[in-house]
Motif scaffolding. Structure first.
Motif, PDB file in Angstrom:
ATOM      1  N   GLU A  53       0.810  -1.219   0.130  1.00  0.00           N
ATOM      2  CA  GLU A  53      -0.127  -0.058  -0.006  1.00  0.00           C
ATOM      3  C   GLU A  53       0.853   1.231   0.117  1.00  0.00           C
ATOM      4  N   ILE A  54       0.224   2.045  -0.626  1.00  0.00           N
ATOM      5  CA  ILE A  54       1.255   3.616  -0.705  1.00  0.00           C
ATOM      6  C   ILE A  54       0.560   4.629   0.185  1.00  0.00           C
ATOM      7  N   SER A  55       1.185   5.446   0.715  1.00  0.00           N
ATOM      8  CA  SER A  55       0.505   6.673   1.326  1.00  0.00           C
ATOM      9  C   SER A  55       1.835   7.528   1.435  1.00  0.00           C
ATOM     10  N   THR A  56       1.394   8.824   2.466  1.00  0.00           N
ATOM     11  CA  THR A  56       2.152  10.031   2.547  1.00  0.00           C
ATOM     12  C   THR A  56       2.327  10.090   3.883  1.00  0.00           C
ATOM     13  N   ASP A  57       3.481  11.110   4.445  1.00  0.00           N
ATOM     14  CA  ASP A  57       3.315  11.540   5.758  1.00  0.00           C
ATOM     15  C   ASP A  57       2.556  12.609   5.966  1.00  0.00           C
ATOM     16  N   LEU A  58       1.643  12.972   4.863  1.00  0.00           N
ATOM     17  CA  LEU A  58       0.865  14.359   4.933  1.00  0.00           C
ATOM     18  C   LEU A  58      -0.524  13.982   5.417  1.00  0.00           C
ATOM     19  N   GLY A  59      -0.925  12.912   5.430  1.00  0.00           N
ATOM     20  CA  GLY A  59      -2.330  12.538   5.831  1.00  0.00           C
ATOM     21  C   GLY A  59      -3.168  13.191   4.435  1.00  0.00           C
ATOM     22  N   PRO A  60      -4.344  13.700   4.935  1.00  0.00           N
ATOM     23  CA  PRO A  60      -5.265  14.510   3.897  1.00  0.00           C
ATOM     24  C   PRO A  60      -4.636  15.859   3.301  1.00  0.00           C
ATOM     25  N   SER A  61      -3.637  16.170   4.101  1.00  0.00           N
ATOM     26  CA  SER A  61      -3.101  17.519   3.954  1.00  0.00           C
ATOM     27  C   SER A  61      -2.334  17.788   2.562  1.00  0.00           C
ATOM     28  N   SER A  62      -2.057  18.978   2.139  1.00  0.00           N
ATOM     29  CA  SER A  62      -1.318  19.118   0.979  1.00  0.00           C
ATOM     30  C   SER A  62       0.252  19.763   1.220  1.00  0.00           C
ATOM     31  N   VAL A  63       1.029  19.560   0.230  1.00  0.00           N
ATOM     32  CA  VAL A  63       2.342  20.049   0.472  1.00  0.00           C
ATOM     33  C   VAL A  63       2.284  21.474   0.490  1.00  0.00           C
ATOM     34  N   ARG A  64       2.928  22.102   1.558  1.00  0.00           N
ATOM     35  CA  ARG A  64       2.583  23.387   1.536  1.00  0.00           C
ATOM     36  C   ARG A  64       3.984  24.148   1.164  1.00  0.00           C
ATOM     37  N   GLY A  75      15.023  37.656  -8.580  1.00  0.00           N
ATOM     38  CA  GLY A  75      16.451  37.114  -8.322  1.00  0.00           C
ATOM     39  C   GLY A  75      16.585  35.647  -8.034  1.00  0.00           C
ATOM     40  N   ASN A  76      15.598  35.073  -8.194  1.00  0.00           N
ATOM     41  CA  ASN A  76      15.703  33.588  -7.679  1.00  0.00           C
ATOM     42  C   ASN A  76      14.710  32.856  -8.708  1.00  0.00           C
ATOM     43  N   ASP A  77      15.131  31.696  -9.013  1.00  0.00           N
ATOM     44  CA  ASP A  77      14.325  30.827 -10.277  1.00  0.00           C
ATOM     45  C   ASP A  77      13.321  29.777  -9.378  1.00  0.00           C
ATOM     46  N   THR A  78      13.747  29.547  -7.955  1.00  0.00           N
ATOM     47  CA  THR A  78      13.217  28.447  -7.340  1.00  0.00           C
ATOM     48  C   THR A  78      12.944  29.065  -5.809  1.00  0.00           C
ATOM     49  N   THR A  79      11.926  28.618  -5.303  1.00  0.00           N
ATOM     50  CA  THR A  79      11.596  28.599  -3.841  1.00  0.00           C
ATOM     51  C   THR A  79      12.318  27.511  -2.839  1.00  0.00           C
ATOM     52  N   LYS A  80      11.992  27.787  -1.820  1.00  0.00           N
ATOM     53  CA  LYS A  80      12.828  26.606  -0.806  1.00  0.00           C
ATOM     54  C   LYS A  80      12.212  25.349  -0.930  1.00  0.00           C
ATOM     55  N   GLU A  81      12.881  24.314  -1.080  1.00  0.00           N
ATOM     56  CA  GLU A  81      12.426  23.034  -1.100  1.00  0.00           C
ATOM     57  C   GLU A  81      11.771  22.300   0.186  1.00  0.00           C
ATOM     58  N   VAL A  82      10.367  22.132  -0.308  1.00  0.00           N
ATOM     59  CA  VAL A  82       9.784  21.401   1.169  1.00  0.00           C
ATOM     60  C   VAL A  82       9.676  19.935   1.012  1.00  0.00           C
ATOM     61  N   PRO A  83      10.055  19.063   2.261  1.00  0.00           N
ATOM     62  CA  PRO A  83      10.371  17.926   2.172  1.00  0.00           C
ATOM     63  C   PRO A  83       8.868  17.298   2.513  1.00  0.00           C
ATOM     64  N   PHE A  84       8.667  15.901   1.936  1.00  0.00           N
ATOM     65  CA  PHE A  84       7.619  15.033   2.314  1.00  0.00           C
ATOM     66  C   PHE A  84       8.112  13.643   2.124  1.00  0.00           C
ATOM     67  N   LEU A  85       7.333  12.792   2.640  1.00  0.00           N
ATOM     68  CA  LEU A  85       7.840  11.196   2.332  1.00  0.00           C
ATOM     69  C   LEU A  85       6.465  10.553   1.777  1.00  0.00           C
ATOM     70  N   LEU A  86       7.028   9.587   0.874  1.00  0.00           N
ATOM     71  CA  LEU A  86       6.084   8.497   0.300  1.00  0.00           C
ATOM     72  C   LEU A  86       6.353   7.292   1.194  1.00  0.00           C
ATOM     73  N   LYS A  87       5.189   6.715   1.571  1.00  0.00           N
ATOM     74  CA  LYS A  87       5.443   5.705   2.453  1.00  0.00           C
ATOM     75  C   LYS A  87       4.603   4.495   1.558  1.00  0.00           C
ATOM     76  N   ILE A  88       5.341   3.096   1.770  1.00  0.00           N
ATOM     77  CA  ILE A  88       5.192   2.043   1.169  1.00  0.00           C
ATOM     78  C   ILE A  88       4.855   0.858   2.358  1.00  0.00           C
ATOM     79  N   GLY A  89       3.913   0.417   2.562  1.00  0.00           N
ATOM     80  CA  GLY A  89       3.629  -0.414   3.656  1.00  0.00           C
ATOM     81  C   GLY A  89       2.963  -1.788   3.247  1.00  0.00           C
ATOM     82  N   LYS A  90       2.534  -2.609   4.373  1.00  0.00           N
ATOM     83  CA  LYS A  90       2.025  -3.877   3.992  1.00  0.00           C
ATOM     84  C   LYS A  90       2.656  -4.875   3.309  1.00  0.00           C
ATOM     85  N   CYS A  91       3.826  -4.448   3.214  1.00  0.00           N
ATOM     86  CA  CYS A  91       4.951  -5.683   2.292  1.00  0.00           C
ATOM     87  C   CYS A  91       6.093  -5.427   2.873  1.00  0.00           C
TER      88      CYS A  91
END
Length: 230
Positions: A53-64, A75-91
């Motif tokens: 099964e696949i999920s994230t550490d965000l629950g129902p929330s969005s990546v802010r 003066g910048n091409d990108t914003t600060k990177e926001v980390p999040f996790l994909l989770k693979i479980g039940k195996c």
């Protein structure tokens, strides 16, 4: 006398030959063969439910991704990177197995090279091609408008621990789990019923091009992630 001796010798030789033949091994008869004339070949397999099964550490929330002024992109091409996790479980993911195996603890041992993650971008792009592997934007909030000149960059941690773009120039990207750096998640129990693995991901806003003009508005995106097996 010589004739009698010759006849006697021939008779003896003939008698010896008959005697030797009488002691020779008999050929195996068809009825006495050790090979059966009929055998039964049995086959045994099993079809299981999708083991992972696949999920994230965000629950129902969005990546802010945060809030930035238009001038920030002067003066910048990108914003600060926001980390999040994909989770693979039940195996139980493994890099050493070559086939699916049911373990005694109830988990299915799954070869990582047989599992693929498919990422699909549901955003819209201003041009015909995807700029710099960025995701397009989905509809803004009611009564709002979308920002212009901006896309969403999503990266994953590869097996060598570097971060690579999920998307290239297509709306969908398929990545083999064995090419990703996965590890036992925090709180995961190898021997218990909470076994799961995590894959590090990052996301940020990015200009769609060096000379892109950024305007104010919502930056919303949506990415579907699905598991498939070989």
């Amino acid at each position: 006398m010589q004739k009698k001796l010759l006849v006697a010798l021939c008779a003896a030789a003939l008698s010896a030959g008959l005697s030797m033949n009488s002691f020779a091994a008999d050929p195996v008869s068809e009825t006495g063969s050790t090979s059966a004339k009929q055998i039964t070949v049995k086959f045994k397999g099993k079809v299981i439910n999708n083991p992972c099964e696949i999920s994230t550490d965000l629950g129902p929330s969005s990546v802010r991704l945060g809030t930035y002024p238009v001038a920030y992109f002067d003066g910048n091409d990108t914003t600060k990177e926001v980390p999040f996790l994909l989770k693979i479980g039940k195996c139980r993911l493994t890099r050493t197995q070559t086939e699916y195996t049911e373990a005694k603890d109830g988990y299915v041992e799954v070869p990582a090279n047989l599992v693929k993650l498919t990422f699909t971008d549901h955003g819209q792009h201003a041009g015909a091609t995807r700029p710099n592997g960025l995701m397009g934007l989905t509809a803004p909030s009611e009564g709002a408008k979308s920002a212009q000149g901006i896309g969403i960059q999503v990266t994953y941690q590869a097996r060598d621990k570097s971060f690579q773009n999920v998307f290239t120039d297509q709306d969908s990207s398929q990545i083999n789990v064995s090419d990703m750096h996965f590890f036992l998640g925090e709180g995961s129990n190898e021997d218990g019923k909470s076994l799961f693995y995590t894959i590090r991901m990052k996301a940020n806003m990015a200009k769609i091009g060096e000379n892109a003009v950024v305007t104010a508005g919502d930056v919303n995106g949506e990415m579907n992630v699905s598991l498939s097996y070989e």
